[in-house]
Design an enzyme around this catalytic site. Structure first.
Site, PDB file in Angstrom:
ATOM      1  N   GLY A 145     -29.060  31.387 -31.243  1.00 50.22           N
ATOM      2  CA  GLY A 145     -27.088  31.288 -31.777  1.00 50.22           C
ATOM      3  C   GLY A 145     -26.524  30.454 -30.427  1.00 50.22           C
ATOM      4  O   GLY A 145     -27.026  29.531 -30.058  1.00 50.22           O
TER       5      GLY A 145
ATOM      6  N   TYR B  37     -21.004  47.625 -34.690  1.00 48.84           N
ATOM      7  CA  TYR B  37     -21.355  46.229 -32.859  1.00 48.84           C
ATOM      8  C   TYR B  37     -20.625  47.085 -31.766  1.00 48.84           C
ATOM      9  O   TYR B  37     -21.735  46.982 -31.109  1.00 48.84           O
ATOM     10  CB  TYR B  37     -20.135  45.097 -33.308  1.00 48.84           C
ATOM     11  CG  TYR B  37     -20.683  43.845 -32.659  1.00 48.84           C
ATOM     12  CD1 TYR B  37     -21.674  42.869 -32.734  1.00 48.84           C
ATOM     13  CD2 TYR B  37     -19.140  43.662 -31.478  1.00 48.84           C
ATOM     14  CE1 TYR B  37     -21.100  42.096 -31.411  1.00 48.84           C
ATOM     15  CE2 TYR B  37     -19.082  42.431 -31.209  1.00 48.84           C
ATOM     16  CZ  TYR B  37     -20.233  41.573 -31.014  1.00 48.84           C
ATOM     17  OH  TYR B  37     -20.468  40.705 -29.370  1.00 48.84           O
TER      18      TYR B  37
ATOM     19  N   TYR C  40     -32.142  53.271 -17.742  1.00 46.55           N
ATOM     20  CA  TYR C  40     -33.456  52.576 -17.162  1.00 46.55           C
ATOM     21  C   TYR C  40     -33.586  52.045 -15.609  1.00 46.55           C
ATOM     22  O   TYR C  40     -34.340  51.724 -14.951  1.00 46.55           O
ATOM     23  CB  TYR C  40     -33.515  51.222 -18.241  1.00 46.55           C
ATOM     24  CG  TYR C  40     -34.107  51.512 -19.481  1.00 46.55           C
ATOM     25  CD1 TYR C  40     -34.439  52.374 -20.908  1.00 46.55           C
ATOM     26  CD2 TYR C  40     -36.094  50.790 -19.512  1.00 46.55           C
ATOM     27  CE1 TYR C  40     -34.759  52.470 -21.355  1.00 46.55           C
ATOM     28  CE2 TYR C  40     -36.978  51.073 -20.776  1.00 46.55           C
ATOM     29  CZ  TYR C  40     -36.181  52.041 -22.096  1.00 46.55           C
ATOM     30  OH  TYR C  40     -36.738  52.139 -22.783  1.00 46.55           O
TER      31      TYR C  40
HETATM   32  P1  NAD Z   1     -24.411  34.098 -32.455  1.00 46.47           P
HETATM   33  O1  NAD Z   1     -24.482  35.272 -33.488  1.00 46.47           O
HETATM   34  O2  NAD Z   1     -24.068  32.849 -32.832  1.00 46.47           O
HETATM   35  O3  NAD Z   1     -25.881  34.117 -31.960  1.00 46.47           O
HETATM   36  C1  NAD Z   1     -26.918  35.667 -31.944  1.00 46.47           C
HETATM   37  C2  NAD Z   1     -28.223  35.157 -32.061  1.00 46.47           C
HETATM   38  O4  NAD Z   1     -28.728  36.140 -31.937  1.00 46.47           O
HETATM   39  C3  NAD Z   1     -28.635  34.186 -33.435  1.00 46.47           C
HETATM   40  O5  NAD Z   1     -29.719  33.102 -33.016  1.00 46.47           O
HETATM   41  C4  NAD Z   1     -29.261  35.131 -33.793  1.00 46.47           C
HETATM   42  O6  NAD Z   1     -29.981  35.120 -34.859  1.00 46.47           O
HETATM   43  C5  NAD Z   1     -29.352  36.136 -32.774  1.00 46.47           C
HETATM   44  N1  NAD Z   1     -30.309  37.413 -33.499  1.00 46.47           N
HETATM   45  C6  NAD Z   1     -29.338  38.081 -34.330  1.00 46.47           C
HETATM   46  N2  NAD Z   1     -30.243  39.269 -34.568  1.00 46.47           N
HETATM   47  C7  NAD Z   1     -31.709  39.058 -33.213  1.00 46.47           C
HETATM   48  C8  NAD Z   1     -32.460  40.263 -33.677  1.00 46.47           C
HETATM   49  N3  NAD Z   1     -32.882  41.120 -34.420  1.00 46.47           N
HETATM   50  N4  NAD Z   1     -33.815  39.574 -33.261  1.00 46.47           N
HETATM   51  C9  NAD Z   1     -33.530  38.079 -32.420  1.00 46.47           C
HETATM   52  N5  NAD Z   1     -32.828  37.542 -33.016  1.00 46.47           N
HETATM   53  C10 NAD Z   1     -31.440  38.026 -33.836  1.00 46.47           C
HETATM   54  O7  NAD Z   1     -23.252  34.720 -31.619  1.00 46.47           O
HETATM   55  P2  NAD Z   1     -22.684  34.853 -29.895  1.00 46.47           P
HETATM   56  O8  NAD Z   1     -21.505  33.792 -30.005  1.00 46.47           O
HETATM   57  O9  NAD Z   1     -24.194  33.360 -29.575  1.00 46.47           O
HETATM   58  O10 NAD Z   1     -23.169  35.321 -29.542  1.00 46.47           O
HETATM   59  C11 NAD Z   1     -24.283  35.989 -28.388  1.00 46.47           C
HETATM   60  C12 NAD Z   1     -24.162  37.172 -27.989  1.00 46.47           C
HETATM   61  O11 NAD Z   1     -23.269  36.689 -27.084  1.00 46.47           O
HETATM   62  C13 NAD Z   1     -24.059  38.863 -28.603  1.00 46.47           C
HETATM   63  O12 NAD Z   1     -25.228  39.229 -28.217  1.00 46.47           O
HETATM   64  C14 NAD Z   1     -22.758  38.309 -28.618  1.00 46.47           C
HETATM   65  O13 NAD Z   1     -22.670  39.960 -28.854  1.00 46.47           O
HETATM   66  C15 NAD Z   1     -22.625  38.363 -27.294  1.00 46.47           C
HETATM   67  N6  NAD Z   1     -21.256  38.326 -27.316  1.00 46.47           N
HETATM   68  C16 NAD Z   1     -20.557  37.286 -27.925  1.00 46.47           C
HETATM   69  C17 NAD Z   1     -19.097  36.831 -27.527  1.00 46.47           C
HETATM   70  C18 NAD Z   1     -18.752  34.996 -28.281  1.00 46.47           C
HETATM   71  O14 NAD Z   1     -16.974  35.326 -28.586  1.00 46.47           O
HETATM   72  N7  NAD Z   1     -19.389  34.301 -28.817  1.00 46.47           N
HETATM   73  C19 NAD Z   1     -18.203  38.174 -27.417  1.00 46.47           C
HETATM   74  C20 NAD Z   1     -18.713  38.568 -26.575  1.00 46.47           C
HETATM   75  C21 NAD Z   1     -20.445  39.008 -26.859  1.00 46.47           C
END
Ligand code: NAD
Ligand code: UDP
Length: 314
Positions: A10, A145, A159
């Site tokens: 991601g 979410y 855990y």
């Molecule tokens: P993104 O959607 O680009 O990446 C998420 C990744 O997780 C993707 O590669 C997707 O294919 C994979 N994924 C989703 N569900 C899955 C599953 N069940 N099994 C395996 N892989 C799975 O989002 P991002 O912006 O890169 O965010 C990454 C993490 O950081 C997330 O957990 C998100 O909640 C957290 N986050 C991001 C932001 C932001 O602004 N980007 C802010 C707060 C938290």
């Protein structure tokens, strides 16, 4: 060290994989490719210390390998994507997190959970400190979410208390940068793509709601510092600069020299009015603070989108 990065294909995940490889680690990127793309990590595959493992974390991990560290980033982060299949989203942050925690417990691995500022909901305290308990609507369309991530934090702590699993909790605020998907649906990518195509900039609501945007390299350094610190967290990781969506749109129009006009659209339900991290704790405990200001980060991101729009298959 040998490190597992779930969600490694991601947006944040691919930057994290790169950072960990540069630090001399062996990295396995686990992903179900829901929002992640193979292309995001394609160039890393020539590195012998890097491997991609297709897997959905809602299924148990039956891996006969030892890992020292696990970064659990798997979960769609854009409202458009996490609301597409809300049940799958909440499963990812509950059943999925249990599966990863069971694996960490078996391995004796340290695990960092990518939590989010969304656990504060539509915050009544401003800026948000880690002690603020939040204001989330459990019934709304964002809850799959927000509530999922709240349960994930609870699971990590349980855990930790029950099985002594070493855990870290990062509360990540809005992050942006190169390798965001042009169809991701989040505000920075939407506005930049619209501006570069001279299409209307879609502002939801009045545009007076605020967000704080952290450039991805700053964020990744913060995640690493937290993982290698002695602190469990939760710790806010974000850039305290606060901007309205109108200010963001005006900046992007100026930086892209765009002819785009602003178009107002309906505000999605439960859209938070304001958001700004208090990063006192991160500064004190991790010695961390963001270095890249919004204008500089936007310029880098705009340059990325200029190239990827011109050459979509690169
Ligand atoms: P993104 O959607 O680009 O990446 C998420 C990744 O997780 C993707 O590669 C997707 O294919 C994979 N994924 C989703 N569900 C899955 C599953 N069940 N099994 C395996 N892989 C799975 O989002 P991002 O912006 O890169 O965010 C990454 C993490 O950081 C997330 O957990 C998100 O909640 C957290 N986050 C991001 C932001 C932001 O602004 N980007 C802010 C707060 C938290
Ligand atoms: N937003 C907007 N136009 C867009 C996309 C988003 O005005 O094309 C707004 C959205 O309503 C929210 C803010 O920008 O107030 C940030 O939205 P995003 O989806 O990036 O992140 P989140 O709401 O999860 O913080």
């Amino acid at each position: 060290m040998k490190i597992l990065v779930t969600g490694g294909a991601g947006f944040i995940g691919n930057h994290l994989c790169r950072y960990l490889l540069r630090e001399g680690n062996e990295v396995v990127c686990l992903d179900n490719f829901f929002t992640g793309k193979s292309a995001n990590v394609a160039d890393l595959k020539k590195n012998l210390e890097f491997r991609v493992m297709p897997h959905d974390i809602t299924n148990p991990l039956d891996l006969k390998e030892h890992f020292d560290r696990i970064y659990n980033l798997a979960c769609p982060a854009s409202p458009v994507h996490y609301q597409f299949d809300p049940i799958e989203t909440i499963k990812t942050s509950t059943i999925g997190v249990i599966n990863i925690l069971d694996f960490a417990k078996l391995n004796g691995a340290r695990i960092l959970q990518a939590s989010t500022s969304e656990i504060y909901g539509d915050p009544l305290e401003h800026p948000q400190t880690e002690t603020y308990k939040g204001n989330v609507n459990t019934l709304g369309p964002r809850a799959c979410y927000d509530e999922g991530k709240r349960v994930a934090e609870t699971l990590l702590m349980d855990y930790h208390r029950t099985y002594k699993v070493p855990v870290r909790i990062a509360r990540i605020f809005n992050t942006y940068g190169p390798n965001m998907d042009k169809d991701d649906g989040r505000v920075v990518s939407n506005f930049i793509v619209q501006a570069l195509n001279n299409q209307p900039i879609t502002i939801y609501g009045t545009g007076k709601q605020t967000r704080s945007f952290c450039y991805v390299s700053d964020l990744v350094r913060g995640l690493y510092n937290l993982m290698e610190s002695n602190n469990i967290g939760p710790i806010n990781l974000g850039n305290p600069g606060e901007f309205t969506m109108l200010e963001l749109a005006e900046k992007i129009i100026k930086l892209t020299d765009s002819k785009s006009k602003i178009e107002y659209k309906e505000l999605p339900q439960d859209d938070p009015h304001q958001r700004k991290p208090d990063i006192t704790l991160a500064k004190k405990i991790l010695g961390w603070e963001p270095k890249i200001k919004l204008d500089e980060g936007l310029t880098k991101t705009i340059n990325y989108f200029k190239k990827s729009i011109k050459n979509p298959y690169s």
